[in-house]
Every structure is written in C-alpha cells, then in structure tokens.
Scaffold this motif. Structure first.
Motif, PDB file in Angstrom:
ATOM      1  N   TYR A 116      14.640  81.823  -8.274  1.00  0.00           N
ATOM      2  CA  TYR A 116      15.217  80.548  -7.818  1.00  0.00           C
ATOM      3  C   TYR A 116      15.248  80.473  -6.299  1.00  0.00           C
ATOM      4  N   ARG A 117      14.642  79.427  -5.769  1.00  0.00           N
ATOM      5  CA  ARG A 117      14.738  79.189  -4.324  1.00  0.00           C
ATOM      6  C   ARG A 117      14.841  77.681  -4.111  1.00  0.00           C
ATOM      7  N   ALA A 118      15.829  77.267  -3.325  1.00  0.00           N
ATOM      8  CA  ALA A 118      16.019  75.827  -3.082  1.00  0.00           C
ATOM      9  C   ALA A 118      15.062  75.366  -1.990  1.00  0.00           C
ATOM     10  N   GLU A 119      13.767  75.348  -2.317  1.00  0.00           N
ATOM     11  CA  GLU A 119      12.759  74.888  -1.362  1.00  0.00           C
ATOM     12  C   GLU A 119      12.430  73.440  -1.665  1.00  0.00           C
ATOM     13  N   ARG A 120      11.678  72.786  -0.770  1.00  0.00           N
ATOM     14  CA  ARG A 120      11.270  71.410  -1.045  1.00  0.00           C
ATOM     15  C   ARG A 120      10.155  71.441  -2.090  1.00  0.00           C
ATOM     16  N   LYS A 123       3.428  70.534  -5.051  1.00  0.00           N
ATOM     17  CA  LYS A 123       2.474  71.238  -5.920  1.00  0.00           C
ATOM     18  C   LYS A 123       2.476  72.742  -5.619  1.00  0.00           C
ATOM     19  N   GLY A 124       2.732  73.544  -6.640  1.00  0.00           N
ATOM     20  CA  GLY A 124       2.707  74.995  -6.446  1.00  0.00           C
ATOM     21  C   GLY A 124       3.979  75.563  -5.835  1.00  0.00           C
ATOM     22  N   ARG A 125       4.981  74.696  -5.598  1.00  0.00           N
ATOM     23  CA  ARG A 125       6.239  75.187  -5.027  1.00  0.00           C
ATOM     24  C   ARG A 125       7.404  74.538  -5.774  1.00  0.00           C
ATOM     25  N   TYR A 126       8.200  75.349  -6.431  1.00  0.00           N
ATOM     26  CA  TYR A 126       9.264  74.827  -7.292  1.00  0.00           C
ATOM     27  C   TYR A 126      10.576  75.544  -6.992  1.00  0.00           C
ATOM     28  N   ARG A 127      11.670  75.018  -7.574  1.00  0.00           N
ATOM     29  CA  ARG A 127      12.977  75.640  -7.317  1.00  0.00           C
ATOM     30  C   ARG A 127      13.306  76.693  -8.359  1.00  0.00           C
ATOM     31  N   TYR A 130       8.361  81.145 -11.747  1.00  0.00           N
ATOM     32  CA  TYR A 130       8.277  82.437 -12.441  1.00  0.00           C
ATOM     33  C   TYR A 130       7.402  83.398 -11.659  1.00  0.00           C
ATOM     34  N   GLN A 131       7.827  84.620 -11.676  1.00  0.00           N
ATOM     35  CA  GLN A 131       6.988  85.662 -11.080  1.00  0.00           C
ATOM     36  C   GLN A 131       6.732  86.749 -12.112  1.00  0.00           C
ATOM     37  N   ILE A 132       5.512  87.316 -12.049  1.00  0.00           N
ATOM     38  CA  ILE A 132       5.295  88.595 -12.704  1.00  0.00           C
ATOM     39  C   ILE A 132       5.084  89.582 -11.558  1.00  0.00           C
ATOM     40  N   VAL A 261       2.541  88.374   7.708  1.00  0.00           N
ATOM     41  CA  VAL A 261       3.779  89.130   7.923  1.00  0.00           C
ATOM     42  C   VAL A 261       4.684  89.180   6.698  1.00  0.00           C
ATOM     43  N   ARG A 262       4.627  88.149   5.811  1.00  0.00           N
ATOM     44  CA  ARG A 262       5.481  88.052   4.619  1.00  0.00           C
ATOM     45  C   ARG A 262       6.927  87.692   4.990  1.00  0.00           C
ATOM     46  N   GLY A 263       7.579  86.996   4.049  1.00  0.00           N
ATOM     47  CA  GLY A 263       8.891  86.422   4.353  1.00  0.00           C
ATOM     48  C   GLY A 263      10.093  87.250   3.940  1.00  0.00           C
ATOM     49  N   SER A 283      -1.433  78.476  -0.656  1.00  0.00           N
ATOM     50  CA  SER A 283      -2.640  79.241  -0.954  1.00  0.00           C
ATOM     51  C   SER A 283      -2.376  80.648  -1.486  1.00  0.00           C
ATOM     52  N   ALA A 284      -1.134  81.130  -1.390  1.00  0.00           N
ATOM     53  CA  ALA A 284      -0.872  82.507  -1.821  1.00  0.00           C
ATOM     54  C   ALA A 284      -0.626  82.572  -3.322  1.00  0.00           C
ATOM     55  N   ILE A 285      -1.430  83.390  -3.994  1.00  0.00           N
ATOM     56  CA  ILE A 285      -1.254  83.575  -5.435  1.00  0.00           C
ATOM     57  C   ILE A 285      -0.236  84.678  -5.672  1.00  0.00           C
ATOM     58  N   LEU A 286      -0.330  85.713  -4.856  1.00  0.00           N
ATOM     59  CA  LEU A 286       0.594  86.833  -5.008  1.00  0.00           C
ATOM     60  C   LEU A 286       0.735  87.544  -3.672  1.00  0.00           C
ATOM     61  N   ALA A 310       3.570  88.005  -8.280  1.00  0.00           N
ATOM     62  CA  ALA A 310       2.604  86.907  -8.371  1.00  0.00           C
ATOM     63  C   ALA A 310       3.313  85.671  -8.906  1.00  0.00           C
ATOM     64  N   GLY A 311       2.935  84.509  -8.414  1.00  0.00           N
ATOM     65  CA  GLY A 311       3.540  83.264  -8.873  1.00  0.00           C
ATOM     66  C   GLY A 311       2.838  82.779 -10.137  1.00  0.00           C
ATOM     67  N   VAL A 312       3.591  82.689 -11.229  1.00  0.00           N
ATOM     68  CA  VAL A 312       2.967  82.316 -12.504  1.00  0.00           C
ATOM     69  C   VAL A 312       2.477  80.857 -12.471  1.00  0.00           C
ATOM     70  N   GLU A 313       3.250  79.955 -11.837  1.00  0.00           N
ATOM     71  CA  GLU A 313       2.792  78.555 -11.761  1.00  0.00           C
ATOM     72  C   GLU A 313       1.439  78.479 -11.060  1.00  0.00           C
ATOM     73  N   ARG A 314       1.298  79.277  -9.997  1.00  0.00           N
ATOM     74  CA  ARG A 314       0.025  79.220  -9.250  1.00  0.00           C
ATOM     75  C   ARG A 314      -1.119  79.804 -10.075  1.00  0.00           C
ATOM     76  N   LEU A 315      -0.853  80.897 -10.793  1.00  0.00           N
ATOM     77  CA  LEU A 315      -1.885  81.435 -11.691  1.00  0.00           C
ATOM     78  C   LEU A 315      -2.216  80.389 -12.755  1.00  0.00           C
TER      79      LEU A 315
HETATM   80  P1  AMP Z   1       7.267  86.124  -2.363  1.00  0.00           P
HETATM   81  O1  AMP Z   1       8.322  86.597  -3.338  1.00  0.00           O
HETATM   82  O2  AMP Z   1       7.797  85.081  -1.416  1.00  0.00           O
HETATM   83  O3  AMP Z   1       6.539  87.226  -1.727  1.00  0.00           O
HETATM   84  O4  AMP Z   1       6.192  85.329  -3.227  1.00  0.00           O
HETATM   85  C1  AMP Z   1       5.288  85.939  -4.103  1.00  0.00           C
HETATM   86  C2  AMP Z   1       4.523  84.862  -4.843  1.00  0.00           C
HETATM   87  O5  AMP Z   1       5.435  84.072  -5.614  1.00  0.00           O
HETATM   88  C3  AMP Z   1       3.840  83.844  -3.941  1.00  0.00           C
HETATM   89  O6  AMP Z   1       2.575  84.309  -3.562  1.00  0.00           O
HETATM   90  C4  AMP Z   1       3.756  82.639  -4.846  1.00  0.00           C
HETATM   91  O7  AMP Z   1       2.642  82.746  -5.697  1.00  0.00           O
HETATM   92  C5  AMP Z   1       5.015  82.727  -5.658  1.00  0.00           C
HETATM   93  N1  AMP Z   1       6.080  81.851  -5.126  1.00  0.00           N
HETATM   94  C6  AMP Z   1       6.945  82.101  -4.128  1.00  0.00           C
HETATM   95  N2  AMP Z   1       7.799  81.056  -3.957  1.00  0.00           N
HETATM   96  C7  AMP Z   1       7.458  80.119  -4.863  1.00  0.00           C
HETATM   97  C8  AMP Z   1       7.959  78.821  -5.225  1.00  0.00           C
HETATM   98  N3  AMP Z   1       9.001  78.276  -4.603  1.00  0.00           N
HETATM   99  N4  AMP Z   1       7.338  78.156  -6.220  1.00  0.00           N
HETATM  100  C9  AMP Z   1       6.296  78.693  -6.894  1.00  0.00           C
HETATM  101  N5  AMP Z   1       5.793  79.919  -6.598  1.00  0.00           N
HETATM  102  C10 AMP Z   1       6.356  80.623  -5.620  1.00  0.00           C
END
Ligand code: AMP
Length: 420
Positions: A116-120, A123-127, A130-132, A261-263, A283-286, A310-315
């Motif tokens: 869960y992240r309260a981002e805007r 496409k490809g970015r949600y609140r 899912y991650q694997i 650098v990663r966040g 553009s980042a898948i994982l 890895a971001g499941v929505e992006r995969l």
């Molecule tokens: P992070 O945990 O920030 O290193 O992100 C790892 C991966 O999770 C990213 O490469 C994305 O594929 C995915 N991800 C991160 N934040 C989001 C988000 N808000 N919505 C969808 N996928 C995300």
C-alpha cells in the motif's frame, strides 16, 4: 453506490481491462512460485499490518514512501500501525523474531501479496498494488547476487517477456557511500538554482535521490554530476566488476545506469532494476539489491542479504496482450431437467482423471446452456438427457468446429477423445 477506494482494483475473471483479469494473475503467481521454488526459495506469508516504526527505520524517514505515502493509523490500543508499503522490512523482522540468524542463517524466502502506498494513481501505479519478491539472507558475495539476477531472468523468460533491460549500479559500502553523499551534496549545492523544489530539499535530506529525479532540468544537472563509481573503495569496485563478469559468463547482459539509486534507504552495494519501454512512464518492472546492514540495524548479528520485488500489475500489463483469455472448461456438461445427479457423477469422474468440467446449474433450456458454453469459451459441450443416461452414450460437440463425436459416458473414454 459504494465504489472501490481510489487506486485499488478488483481483479476478476473477464475484467474489462485485460491486465486485471484473474487468469493473467494466476499465470504470474503460478509461474513465479514454480521458478522460485526451483531455486530453493520457500514461500512465506507475512502480515499486511506492521508497526509504523519498522518502515520508518528500515525504509527511511526521509524517503517518499515513509514521509508521504504510508497508510498509517492508530489501533484501539493507541499503537501506530501501518499497511505495509513493501515486503523486505517485514521479512527481516520475521527472520529476527524467529531467531533464524542463530539457527539457520542462510534463508531463501519468496512472497507475494498486496502493498500500500498513497501515490497518485495512474497506469501502472496504484494505491493497493501487488508485489512478488524474494529475499536471500545470509550470503555475502557475488554468487548470491548473480544467482538472483539469473533467477529473475528465468522468471521473465518463463512468462514469455523479452522486451526488458537489466540496469545495475553500485552504492558501495558505507564509507564509500558517505563519501559520495558529500561529493554529490557539494555538487548539487553549486547547481541548486537549476534544480526543482523537491530536489532543493533532497540536497539536505537525501541527495542521492536527486539522481533519479524525472524532471528535465534536474536531469541536465545530474548529467555532469560526479559518478558514484569514482567514490567506491577498491574492494567494492572489484565486487561490482566481478558480478558483471560472472553474469556475462552466463550470457546475461546488464547495463550500468549511473542514475539508478532506488527509493529505499536500506540498500548497500548492488542495486538493480528491470525496465521496459512498453509501460510508458512507469518503466520499472522490478527492483532490488543488496541490504547488508538491515538485519544488524534491527539488533541482529551482521547478516548480508539481497532481495527484489516485482510489480504484479506491471507484469500483468505486459502479459495480458500475450495470453489467450478465452479459455473455458474442456467440457461443458449440459443436463436436461432431472439429469443433474448423473451429471455430477460424470463430472467428478472426469475431474478425477484431470479434465476440467463445468456443469450447467442455470436450469434453463438447452439452447441457453449451449450459448453460455460458447460465451465461456468452452472447448466441448456434452448434453445429458434421459436417452444418454439410459444408453450411457452421448455426443461430444466441439464448439469451434461444430464437429460431433459419439462417445461412451465414461471418464477415460471421454478423456481419450479429448486428446485425439
Ligand atoms: P519498490 O518496492 O519501490 O522497489 O518497487 C518494486 C516494484 O514494485 C516496482 O518496480 C514496480 O514494478 C512495483 N511498484 C512499486 N510501486 C508501485 C505502485 N504504486 N503501483 C504499482 N506497482 C508498483
């Protein structure tokens, strides 16, 4: 009408947007489980709710994730809790809580679930997304990193995804990173006027994040910024080079990205990202990397570790176009009134020999049942009425071609007909 919370999706069969179709997701989870388990990773299921302090310390107070994106709340006992924004901190907590550093220091874990992240939302970015991910705890060297990248490459191949590049960078060890932080800070202060407001703040809180600012004006400044590799110790540099050599020996091409650098603050040494041009801005898948200090920061013994998520929505966005989602059951059993018991007996016998069967329970006329079978994308229809039950003979109809074959109502005979 009450609707889903903004930025949170219903993942369901037949979703209008194909990437939200459960069948795409099941393929991703099943493939990931198979690949990770084949590399010796064990599945863990960890809580979605953790103490807020866990992420504040692990991910870092100054990161975007902790400073403005966490879903934080007070529980009834007045404790500050939050919905997990990522998986590594919880994995490290569990590793320590169950004393694994003492009993079985080297652990390979994989997980999948919502973050869960309260981002805007876009496409490809949600609140809720899912991650694997996987964590390899207790291995210090280049082989652990190389193996993880090879495993991720295998996962991508198995999903049939080829359009990606692997970007790597090194943050070095603690002294080299501190030295670089100072060098970069000085450089950014000299160019402060050209930086965006957020980067002006980052100069003091987290200068490395200036490097991955997406604004063009900041990009121009960063273009000429000192390279982190020049601040690496001889050992850290040798480690980074050896990793690339070992990967090349296995035929894996990686690109050095000096702006990567990663966040999350816990990374040390190697960081990596798999990116694609097929997803627009996201553009980042994982992403992942080494985090050698996190276990000791939480009071454990020094424990080197490497992990990714890895971001499941992006995969799913990448995979949805490739999968044929029109896949219904192999046999749609259409019983006339009174034939349901016989249909259930035959359906169970078919399932026990591995055939997927759906029995119609609408109790509508046969023509409606067959329409539904068609809509589902079923391969065959088998009508079951009094005549079929008495004679134990039926007609298996292939829906696409319209061909009918006479068959005995016996699971094995039916299965063999399917295989022909
Ligand atoms: P992070 O945990 O920030 O290193 O992100 C790892 C991966 O999770 C990213 O490469 C994305 O594929 C995915 N991800 C991160 N934040 C989001 C988000 N808000 N919505 C969808 N996928 C995300």
């Amino acid at each position: 009408m009450i609707t889903a919370v903004k930025g949170m999706n219903d993942i369901r069969p037949g979703a209008t947007e194909a990437f939200l179709d459960t069948r795409v997701w099941d393929t991703i989870f099943a493939t990931a489980a198979e690949v990770f388990e084949s590399y010796g990773y064990a599945h863990v299921l960890l809580p979605v709710v953790e103490e807020t302090a866990l992420f504040a310390r692990a991910v870092g107070e100054e990161t975007d994730i902790v400073s403005k994106e966490m879903y934080t709340f007070e529980d009834r006992g007045g404790r500050s809790l939050c919905l997990r924004p990522e998986g590594t901190a919880g994995a490290v907590r569990a590793y320590l809580e169950h004393n694994l550093s003492r009993t079985n220091a080297l652990q390979r874990w994989w997980y999948g679930g919502p973050m869960y992240r309260a981002e805007r939302p876009q496409k490809g970015r949600y609140r809720q997304f899912y991650q694997i991910g996987a964590e390899l705890l207790g291995a210090p060297g280049v082989p652990a990193e190389v193996e993880m990248l090879l495993m991720l490459n295998t996962l991508m191949q198995r999903l049939g995804l080829q359009d990606f590049s692997i970007n790597v960078n090194s943050l070095g060890d603690a002294p080299s990173r501190e030295a670089y932080r100072k060098t970069l800070q000085e450089y950014c202060l000299q160019h402060e006027a050209a930086l965006c407001e957020s980067c002006k703040r980052r100069i003091h809180t987290n200068p490395l994040r200036v490097l991955d600012c997406k604004r063009e004006s900041c990009g121009a400044v960063v273009e000429n910024a000192p390279d982190i590799l020049n601040s690496l110790s001889t050992e850290a540099m040798a480690h980074f080079e050896q990793m690339q050599t070992m990967l090349a020996a296995r035929g894996l091409k990686v690109q050095r990205d000096r702006r990567l650098v990663r966040g999350l603050d816990y990374y040390t040494g190697l960081i990596f990202e798999f990116t694609t041009t097929a997803l627009g801005a996201q553009s980042a898948i994982l992403g992942g990397g080494r985090y050698d200090n996190l276990v000791s920061e939480f009071g454990g013994p020094p424990t080197p570790a490497v992990g990714f998520a890895a971001g499941v929505e992006r995969l799913a966005l990448l995979l949805a176009e490739r999968l044929n989602l029109q896949q219904g059951p192999q046999i749609y059993l259409a019983p006339v009134a009174g034939a349901h018991t016989a249909a259930f007996v035959l359906a169970d016998a078919l399932r026990s020999v591995g055939v997927q069967v759906e029995v119609d329970v609408s109790e509508k006329a046969l023509k409606h049942q067959i329409k539904r079978a068609d809509k589902l994308g079923a391969e065959h229809v088998l009508v079951l009425g009094d005549t079929e039950i008495t004679s134990q003979q039926g007609k298996l109809k292939h829906l696409k071609t319209g061909n009918e074959v006479a068959v005995a109502l016996d699971a094995t005979a039916l299965k063999n007909t399917l295989l022909k």
